[in-house]
Design a protein around this motif. Structure first.
Motif, PDB file in Angstrom:
ATOM      1  N   TYR A   1       0.872  -1.167   0.000  1.00 35.00           N
ATOM      2  CA  TYR A   1       0.000   0.000   0.000  1.00 35.00           C
ATOM      3  C   TYR A   1       0.912   1.221   0.000  1.00 35.00           C
ATOM      4  CZ  TYR A   1      -3.067  -3.740   1.455  1.00 35.00           C
ATOM      5  OH  TYR A   1      -3.751  -4.938   1.516  1.00 35.00           O
ATOM      6  N   ARG A   2       0.732   2.081  -0.984  1.00 32.55           N
ATOM      7  CA  ARG A   2       1.726   3.134  -1.228  1.00 32.55           C
ATOM      8  C   ARG A   2       1.027   4.474  -1.425  1.00 32.55           C
ATOM      9  NH1 ARG A   2       5.479   0.952  -5.330  1.00 32.55           N
ATOM     10  NH2 ARG A   2       6.531   0.159  -3.466  1.00 32.55           N
ATOM     11  N   GLY A   3       1.559   5.503  -0.800  1.00 32.71           N
ATOM     12  CA  GLY A   3       1.041   6.851  -0.984  1.00 32.71           C
ATOM     13  C   GLY A   3       1.948   7.864  -0.321  1.00 32.71           C
ATOM     14  N   GLY A   4       2.180   8.999  -1.012  1.00 32.39           N
ATOM     15  CA  GLY A   4       2.955  10.081  -0.425  1.00 32.39           C
ATOM     16  C   GLY A   4       4.349   9.692   0.015  1.00 32.39           C
ATOM     17  N   GLY A   5       4.957   8.720  -0.679  1.00 31.95           N
ATOM     18  CA  GLY A   5       6.305   8.290  -0.305  1.00 31.95           C
ATOM     19  C   GLY A   5       6.342   7.308   0.846  1.00 31.95           C
ATOM     20  N   ILE A   6       5.172   6.861   1.331  1.00 30.62           N
ATOM     21  CA  ILE A   6       5.094   5.899   2.427  1.00 30.62           C
ATOM     22  C   ILE A   6       4.707   4.541   1.853  1.00 30.62           C
ATOM     23  CG2 ILE A   6       4.044   5.355   4.652  1.00 30.62           C
ATOM     24  CD1 ILE A   6       5.626   7.956   4.661  1.00 30.62           C
ATOM     25  N   ASP A   7       5.424   3.488   2.217  1.00 27.64           N
ATOM     26  CA  ASP A   7       5.121   2.125   1.797  1.00 27.64           C
ATOM     27  C   ASP A   7       4.715   1.286   3.006  1.00 27.64           C
ATOM     28  OD1 ASP A   7       5.744   2.758  -0.771  1.00 27.64           O
ATOM     29  OD2 ASP A   7       7.514   1.471  -0.925  1.00 27.64           O
ATOM     30  N   ILE A   8       3.594   0.562   2.878  1.00 27.33           N
ATOM     31  CA  ILE A   8       3.190  -0.412   3.891  1.00 27.33           C
ATOM     32  C   ILE A   8       3.099  -1.772   3.214  1.00 27.33           C
ATOM     33  CG2 ILE A   8       1.454  -1.081   5.584  1.00 27.33           C
ATOM     34  CD1 ILE A   8       0.585   1.819   5.736  1.00 27.33           C
ATOM     35  N   ILE A   9       4.007  -2.673   3.571  1.00 27.02           N
ATOM     36  CA  ILE A   9       4.007  -4.021   3.001  1.00 27.02           C
ATOM     37  C   ILE A   9       2.972  -4.853   3.750  1.00 27.02           C
ATOM     38  CG2 ILE A   9       5.377  -6.064   2.521  1.00 27.02           C
ATOM     39  CD1 ILE A   9       7.855  -4.280   2.535  1.00 27.02           C
ATOM     40  N   GLY A  10       2.066  -5.458   3.003  1.00 26.69           N
ATOM     41  CA  GLY A  10       0.979  -6.206   3.611  1.00 26.69           C
ATOM     42  C   GLY A  10       1.388  -7.593   4.057  1.00 26.69           C
ATOM     43  N   LEU A  11       0.374  -8.401   4.361  1.00 29.01           N
ATOM     44  CA  LEU A  11       0.613  -9.750   4.855  1.00 29.01           C
ATOM     45  C   LEU A  11       1.198 -10.638   3.769  1.00 29.01           C
ATOM     46  CD1 LEU A  11      -2.667 -10.432   6.866  1.00 29.01           C
ATOM     47  CD2 LEU A  11      -0.461  -9.664   7.756  1.00 29.01           C
ATOM     48  N   SER A  12       2.078 -11.529   4.171  1.00 31.60           N
ATOM     49  CA  SER A  12       2.602 -12.537   3.269  1.00 31.60           C
ATOM     50  C   SER A  12       1.674 -13.753   3.305  1.00 31.60           C
ATOM     51  CB  SER A  12       4.013 -12.937   3.701  1.00 31.60           C
ATOM     52  OG  SER A  12       3.959 -13.750   4.858  1.00 31.60           O
ATOM     53  N   PRO A  13       1.887 -14.731   2.401  1.00 32.89           N
ATOM     54  CA  PRO A  13       1.052 -15.951   2.439  1.00 32.89           C
ATOM     55  C   PRO A  13       1.266 -16.793   3.689  1.00 32.89           C
ATOM     56  CG  PRO A  13       2.099 -15.670   0.287  1.00 32.89           C
ATOM     57  CD  PRO A  13       2.753 -14.694   1.206  1.00 32.89           C
ATOM     58  N   ALA A  14       2.277 -16.467   4.506  1.00 38.99           N
ATOM     59  CA  ALA A  14       2.539 -17.261   5.712  1.00 38.99           C
ATOM     60  C   ALA A  14       1.379 -17.128   6.701  1.00 38.99           C
ATOM     61  CB  ALA A  14       3.846 -16.799   6.356  1.00 38.99           C
ATOM     62  N   PRO A  15       1.214 -18.099   7.588  1.00 39.08           N
ATOM     63  CA  PRO A  15       0.117 -18.041   8.562  1.00 39.08           C
ATOM     64  C   PRO A  15       0.217 -16.823   9.472  1.00 39.08           C
ATOM     65  CG  PRO A  15       1.081 -20.243   8.473  1.00 39.08           C
ATOM     66  CD  PRO A  15       1.986 -19.357   7.683  1.00 39.08           C
ATOM     67  N   VAL A  16      -0.954 -16.320   9.887  1.00 39.43           N
ATOM     68  CA  VAL A  16      -1.044 -15.207  10.831  1.00 39.43           C
ATOM     69  C   VAL A  16      -1.175 -15.775  12.238  1.00 39.43           C
ATOM     70  CG1 VAL A  16      -2.441 -13.250  11.580  1.00 39.43           C
ATOM     71  CG2 VAL A  16      -2.047 -13.643   9.138  1.00 39.43           C
ATOM     72  N   HIS A  17      -0.346 -15.280  13.145  1.00 39.53           N
ATOM     73  CA  HIS A  17      -0.373 -15.777  14.523  1.00 39.53           C
ATOM     74  C   HIS A  17      -1.540 -15.146  15.276  1.00 39.53           C
ATOM     75  CE1 HIS A  17       1.242 -17.271  18.348  1.00 39.53           C
ATOM     76  NE2 HIS A  17       0.940 -16.079  18.847  1.00 39.53           N
ATOM     77  N   GLY A  18      -2.312 -15.954  15.982  1.00 40.80           N
ATOM     78  CA  GLY A  18      -3.428 -15.461  16.783  1.00 40.80           C
ATOM     79  C   GLY A  18      -3.000 -15.193  18.214  1.00 40.80           C
ATOM     80  N   LEU A  19      -3.291 -13.962  18.697  1.00 44.40           N
ATOM     81  CA  LEU A  19      -2.931 -13.573  20.061  1.00 44.40           C
ATOM     82  C   LEU A  19      -3.964 -14.011  21.089  1.00 44.40           C
ATOM     83  CD1 LEU A  19      -1.479  -9.934  20.157  1.00 44.40           C
ATOM     84  CD2 LEU A  19      -0.394 -12.022  20.962  1.00 44.40           C
ATOM     85  N   ASN A  20      -5.121 -14.478  20.625  1.00 45.48           N
ATOM     86  CA  ASN A  20      -6.242 -14.782  21.522  1.00 45.48           C
ATOM     87  C   ASN A  20      -6.743 -13.531  22.220  1.00 45.48           C
ATOM     88  OD1 ASN A  20      -6.281 -17.600  20.992  1.00 45.48           O
ATOM     89  ND2 ASN A  20      -4.591 -17.904  22.429  1.00 45.48           N
ATOM     90  N   GLY A  21      -6.713 -12.438  21.495  1.00 48.25           N
ATOM     91  CA  GLY A  21      -7.205 -11.162  22.009  1.00 48.25           C
ATOM     92  C   GLY A  21      -6.702 -10.048  21.120  1.00 48.25           C
ATOM     93  N   PRO A  22      -7.324  -8.871  21.174  1.00 46.28           N
ATOM     94  CA  PRO A  22      -6.877  -7.757  20.334  1.00 46.28           C
ATOM     95  C   PRO A  22      -5.471  -7.305  20.708  1.00 46.28           C
ATOM     96  CG  PRO A  22      -8.439  -6.997  21.978  1.00 46.28           C
ATOM     97  CD  PRO A  22      -8.452  -8.498  22.047  1.00 46.28           C
ATOM     98  N   ILE A  23      -4.727  -6.848  19.714  1.00 49.75           N
ATOM     99  CA  ILE A  23      -3.378  -6.354  19.966  1.00 49.75           C
ATOM    100  C   ILE A  23      -3.451  -5.115  20.858  1.00 49.75           C
ATOM    101  CG2 ILE A  23      -1.296  -5.378  18.940  1.00 49.75           C
ATOM    102  CD1 ILE A  23      -1.942  -6.928  16.395  1.00 49.75           C
ATOM    103  N   ALA A  24      -2.832  -5.191  22.020  1.00 46.51           N
ATOM    104  CA  ALA A  24      -2.821  -4.060  22.948  1.00 46.51           C
ATOM    105  C   ALA A  24      -1.489  -3.320  22.925  1.00 46.51           C
ATOM    106  CB  ALA A  24      -3.118  -4.534  24.365  1.00 46.51           C
ATOM    107  N   GLU A  25      -0.395  -4.049  22.730  1.00 46.53           N
ATOM    108  CA  GLU A  25       0.924  -3.412  22.770  1.00 46.53           C
ATOM    109  C   GLU A  25       1.924  -4.261  21.999  1.00 46.53           C
ATOM    110  OE1 GLU A  25       4.068  -1.453  25.982  1.00 46.53           O
ATOM    111  OE2 GLU A  25       2.479  -2.786  26.681  1.00 46.53           O
ATOM    112  N   VAL A  26       2.762  -3.587  21.207  1.00 40.24           N
ATOM    113  CA  VAL A  26       3.869  -4.229  20.502  1.00 40.24           C
ATOM    114  C   VAL A  26       5.115  -3.397  20.765  1.00 40.24           C
ATOM    115  CG1 VAL A  26       4.789  -5.043  18.313  1.00 40.24           C
ATOM    116  CG2 VAL A  26       2.311  -5.056  18.698  1.00 40.24           C
ATOM    117  N   GLU A  27       6.165  -4.033  21.209  1.00 39.79           N
ATOM    118  CA  GLU A  27       7.432  -3.354  21.466  1.00 39.79           C
ATOM    119  C   GLU A  27       8.547  -4.078  20.715  1.00 39.79           C
ATOM    120  OE1 GLU A  27       8.104  -0.605  23.201  1.00 39.79           O
ATOM    121  OE2 GLU A  27       6.023  -0.271  23.819  1.00 39.79           O
ATOM    122  N   PHE A  28       9.493  -3.297  20.187  1.00 39.92           N
ATOM    123  CA  PHE A  28      10.661  -3.856  19.516  1.00 39.92           C
ATOM    124  C   PHE A  28      11.918  -3.355  20.217  1.00 39.92           C
ATOM    125  CE2 PHE A  28       7.652  -4.818  16.239  1.00 39.92           C
ATOM    126  CZ  PHE A  28       8.192  -5.877  15.529  1.00 39.92           C
TER     127      PHE A  28
END
Length: 403
Positions: free
Chosen positions: A80-107
């Protein structure tokens, strides 16, 4: 005689001064050329027809369906591309289920991250990635307990979680309960430690990944702290935002918390509740917000925080608070990126004049807010749902295989 830490700090500064760096203007020109090439490729020249939108405007309509630029989504992730910003979407690999909505992600770095689901009790296991969010796995020995978890990333991939108890981990794969030591005044933020706002007093305390809270800094910034940066700036400085009386203010320490320089910012018409700071090189942006999270003031410094100039101060009427959410992102091409939740015609907006005016970025998926992490930025609420994306620079984003 100066102590070892002071001598090392001076040696580091001298070494950095001797290293020839490309001028920021040169970096910006290169980033701008890249953005323009992307815009031409994606047909984003139509943005010019939208004009410049004043910051006080309050549009509320969500994005339309983003355009997909990938030629073969079954093999290659959509972009997804606009204004010089690129967002790469999901790959065909499986999506991991958190068993709840995403509340926090830290790197903790560009590869290693921890995600937590929102929970009131019996919190589900944390998820861990080592490849920047392309794949996730449940943490077998996750912290247990009731109530939401605050995940804190430390240097070198160490972690601390605050819930109904404190938990620490050296790698994020196994966890153990921590009993914090008795609080004592800390002269300095040692390597590997982080500052933290101790509420409700608004003081700055020090955290250790393996011992938890250690105690308050002996020398406090000259303000009531409401926010502290999750990571040091590129020059090693620690930034704090807060209030001096009822006025918004920022403070910076360039010697690991031994001393602070505090700057009181011009006061908007409405009282501010918190102030956050974003940095990129010598560019520093401060945002003052009210209790509803709306932006009351944007302040810019081009000299590393020595002098701030107000670029927007809400005063009512047409110059009302701006409904931007989360943390602003300074981009390499000189623009300032923000999210306007429920924005029209886009959630993503950018300013090329240090926050005076903003232009909507079309063709990107709707988002709710951006949060700074130790190693970059996380955008939450993508596509109006429980999706998230990670970026180290605010320009290139990877949608997380996580939901």
């Amino acid at each position: 005689m100066p102590d070892l830490d002071s001598r090392l700090a001076r040696s580091r500064a001298d070494l950095l001064d001797e290293i020839e760096q490309p001028p920021l203007a040169t970096v910006r020109r290169r980033a701008t050329r890249i953005r323009r090439r992307r815009a031409v490729t994606a047909g984003a020249a139509a943005l010019a027809l939208l004009g410049v939108v004043a910051i006080g405007v309050r549009p509320w309509q969500q994005d339309t369906t983003p355009s997909v630029t990938a030629t073969d989504p079954s093999v290659t992730a959509p972009v997804y591309r606009g204004g010089g910003i690129d967002i790469i979407g999901l790959s065909p690999a499986p999506v991991h289920g958190l068993n709840g909505p995403i509340a926090e992600v830290e790197f903790s770095d560009e590869g290693v991250g921890i995600a937590a689901a929102g929970c009131d009790r019996n919190c589900p296991p944390l998820a861990r990635t080592t490849d920047g969010g392309l794949s996730w796995s449940s943490v077998a020995q996750s912290p247990t307990g009731d109530g939401p978890m605050d995940v804190i990333a430390f240097p070198a991939g160490h972690w601390l979680v605050q819930g109904d108890r404190w938990w620490s981990s050296q790698t994020g794969s196994t966890w153990q309960v921590v009993t914090p030591p008795p609080a004592t005044d800390r002269a300095v933020i040692e390597p590997g430690e982080l500052p933290r706002v101790d509420q409700p007093l608004g003081a700055i305390g020090v955290l250790s990944w393996d011992r938890g809270p250690l105690g308050p800094l002996a020398t406090q910034p000259g303000l009531t702290a409401r926010w502290v940066a999750p990571a040091p700036a590129g020059d090693g400085a620690w930034w704090v935002g807060g209030l001096v009386g009822t006025a918004p203010a920022v403070a910076v320490s360039r010697d690991s918390g031994r001393s602070w320089t505090t700057t009181v910012l011009p006061t908007p018409a409405d009282p501010a509740e918190t102030v956050t700071v974003s940095t990129l090189g010598v560019e520093v942006y401060a945002m003052a917000r009210n209790g509803a999270g709306e932006v009351l003031g944007i302040y810019h410094s081009a000299d590393g925080g020595k002098r701030f100039t107000p670029t927007f101060v809400a005063s009512g009427g047409d110059n009302a608070p701006a409904p931007f959410t989360g943390d602003p992102v300074p981009l390499l091409d000189g623009r300032l990126l923000v999210i306007q939740s429920a924005g029209k015609p886009s959630s993503w907006w950018a300013s090329a004049d240090d926050g005076k005016t903003f232009i909507p970025i079309v063709d990107l998926p709707a988002a709710s807010w951006i949060r700074r992490t130790y190693a970059g930025y996380v955008a939450y609420g993508l596509f109006g749902g429980s999706w998230a994306a990670f970026s180290t620079d605010g320009t290139n984003w990877q949608k997380l295989q996580l939901n």
